[in-house]
Design an enzyme around this catalytic site. Structure first.
Site, mmCIF file in Angstrom:
data_model
loop_
_atom_site.group_PDB
_atom_site.id
_atom_site.type_symbol
_atom_site.label_atom_id
_atom_site.label_comp_id
_atom_site.label_asym_id
_atom_site.label_seq_id
_atom_site.Cartn_x
_atom_site.Cartn_y
_atom_site.Cartn_z
ATOM 1 C CD GLU A 36 -2.481 1.803 0.392
ATOM 2 O OE1 GLU A 36 -2.428 3.024 0.141
ATOM 3 O OE2 GLU A 36 -3.161 0.986 -0.254
ATOM 4 C CD GLN A 37 -0.306 5.417 -3.852
ATOM 5 O OE1 GLN A 37 0.663 5.545 -4.606
ATOM 6 N NE2 GLN A 37 -1.503 5.883 -4.162
ATOM 7 N NE ARG A 111 -14.706 3.990 0.669
ATOM 8 C CZ ARG A 111 -15.220 3.276 -0.332
ATOM 9 N NH1 ARG A 111 -16.502 3.391 -0.627
ATOM 10 N NH2 ARG A 111 -14.470 2.463 -1.030
ATOM 11 C CE1 TYR A 217 -24.375 5.538 4.270
ATOM 12 C CE2 TYR A 217 -25.796 5.768 2.357
ATOM 13 C CZ TYR A 217 -24.548 5.570 2.902
ATOM 14 O OH TYR A 217 -23.451 5.398 2.074
ATOM 15 C CG ASP A 295 -13.589 0.700 -7.420
ATOM 16 O OD1 ASP A 295 -14.641 0.066 -7.596
ATOM 17 O OD2 ASP A 295 -13.510 1.669 -6.646
#
Length: 395
Positions: A36-37, A111, A217, A295
């Site tokens: 992960e960068q 998230r 929400y 994605d």
């Protein structure tokens, strides 16, 4: 547990898809390395919805209990409201319907809380932070990763979970052109103590009107209300998780809408803003010993709230395919692509179509849509989404 004979697996990207893949691979006895960068695993953005198909997989990983400490269990969903006055066009009882039909609840969450739950299922030694990949190349069928610090990695299997601007996708299929959709998205959080009561309900509400719609929400243990709004894109819109707008710009887009919604927007923190780019489903995801998920493989409009869920499903199916064919990982990758590509392409298609339906101008077509919404049972009609089980798909 993994053995010396198991493949060396590299996952590029430590977001939801990358960590889901690492967690499911570990569940099947495989070690992996997540590159992960970013210097820390923090998820930008704001809220998301975890429907039964994803909640079922979080339970299978053993992380659902951790997730629901901060997630919010939805009682009402598919609550469509008219833009001018908030008239309810339809609403679905998720509290009862999700369990009855699919055996799991639907949740809303920030998230970061989903990322935290997935991270808990991955050994700390497997996550390598601050590792920026500068190139992905192939030497024959062998994927080669080169990092900014000079390290070169030649894994037995490469999983590209590096998002919508994926380097791995570029190496596998070459440059892919994205079209402007004409839609701009805003995201924002409203502190719960500033939000009106109607927005604090455990409900996923969608206000729909000409050329616009807005979803809200509660998230983060009901400490915040998440807003996601869609409007015509301006010339300065970019595809970015870090670009921002002002609250006034968001208010301008929804001028003349129900005063209750306007008051909710006024209480928002600084909105993020990005352009939705339109991408056709890929014809293939694999090359040599490399594949894609999330994605990087199938970016989709957020109108069915399935982007994160599909990345999680990808990780589950990929791990099961590799476990079923440990001696032939290339064949396992081919099976994974075959099993996933049609489903995700269908979700890309229906998510795309929803953008037109939700943004109809007032008139006969809008009235027919509203009537259809009032008579529909979307929770049941979309059973093909929510009943999906990777173990059944792979068996």
């Amino acid at each position: 547990m993994s053995t010396d004979n198991d493949p060396k697996i590299a996952i590029l990207g430590g977001g939801i898809g990358g960590l889901a893949a690492a967690a499911f691979l570990r569940d099947q006895g495989f070690d992996s390395d997540v590159y992960e960068q970013a210097s820390a695993l923090t998820e930008v953005g704001a809220g998301l919805v975890i429907a039964p198909n994803a909640a079922r997989l979080l339970r299978r990983l053993g992380v659902l209990d951790r997730f629901i400490k901060r997630a919010v269990r939805m009682e009402i969903g598919w609550e469509f409201r008219r833009w001018q006055n908030g008239t309810v066009l339809s609403a679905e009882n998720l509290e009862e319907g999700c369990i009855r039909l699919y055996g799991e609840h639907t949740y809303s969450a920030h998230r970061a809380d989903l990322l935290d739950a997935l991270k808990s299922a991955v050994p700390e030694r497997s996550i390598h932070l601050g590792r920026r990949c500068v190139s992905v190349e192939f030497e024959g069928d062998q994927a080669v990763l080169r990092f900014e610090d000079g390290e070169t990695v030649r894994p037995d299997i490469l999983i590209g979970a590096d998002g919508v601007h994926s380097r791995v996708r570029g190496a596998i299929v070459g440059p892919t052109q994205a079209r402007e959709s004409g839609i701009c998205a805003f995201r924002a959080l409203v502190p719960a103590h500033k939000a009106p009561d109607f927005a604090k309900r455990r409900a996923q509400t969608l206000w729909i009107g000409p050329d616009h719609h807005l979803v809200h929400y509660p998230v983060s243990g009901e400490d915040y209300v998440n807003l996601v709004a869609f409007a015509p894109a301006g010339a300065d819109s970019v595809e970015s998780w870090t670009a921002t707008a002002t609250v006034q710009e968001l208010l301008d887009e929804f001028a003349g809408w129900d005063p209750r919604l306007v008051e909710l927007i006024k209480s928002a923190e600084t909105p993020g803003r990005w352009a939705l780019l339109d991408r056709e489903p890929l014809d293939r995801w694999n090359r040599g010993n490399a594949t894609l998920l999330g994605d990087a493989a199938h970016p989709m409009f957020p109108f069915f709230a399935q982007g994160a869920a599909q990345a999680i499903e990808d990780g589950a199916v990929l791990s099961l395919c590799l476990a079923a064919d440990r001696d032939n990982p290339i064949a396992a990758l081919a099976r994974y692509e075959e099993l996933r590509r049609r489903r995700t392409a269908r979700l890309q298609e229906v998510s795309h179509g929803r953008s037109h339906i939700n943004h109809l101008p007032d008139g006969p077509e809008q009235q027919a849509r509203d009537l259809q919404y009032s008579q529909a049972d979307p929770l049941k009609e979309n059973g093909w989404i929510y009943e999906y089980d990777p173990e059944v798909a792979v068996s």
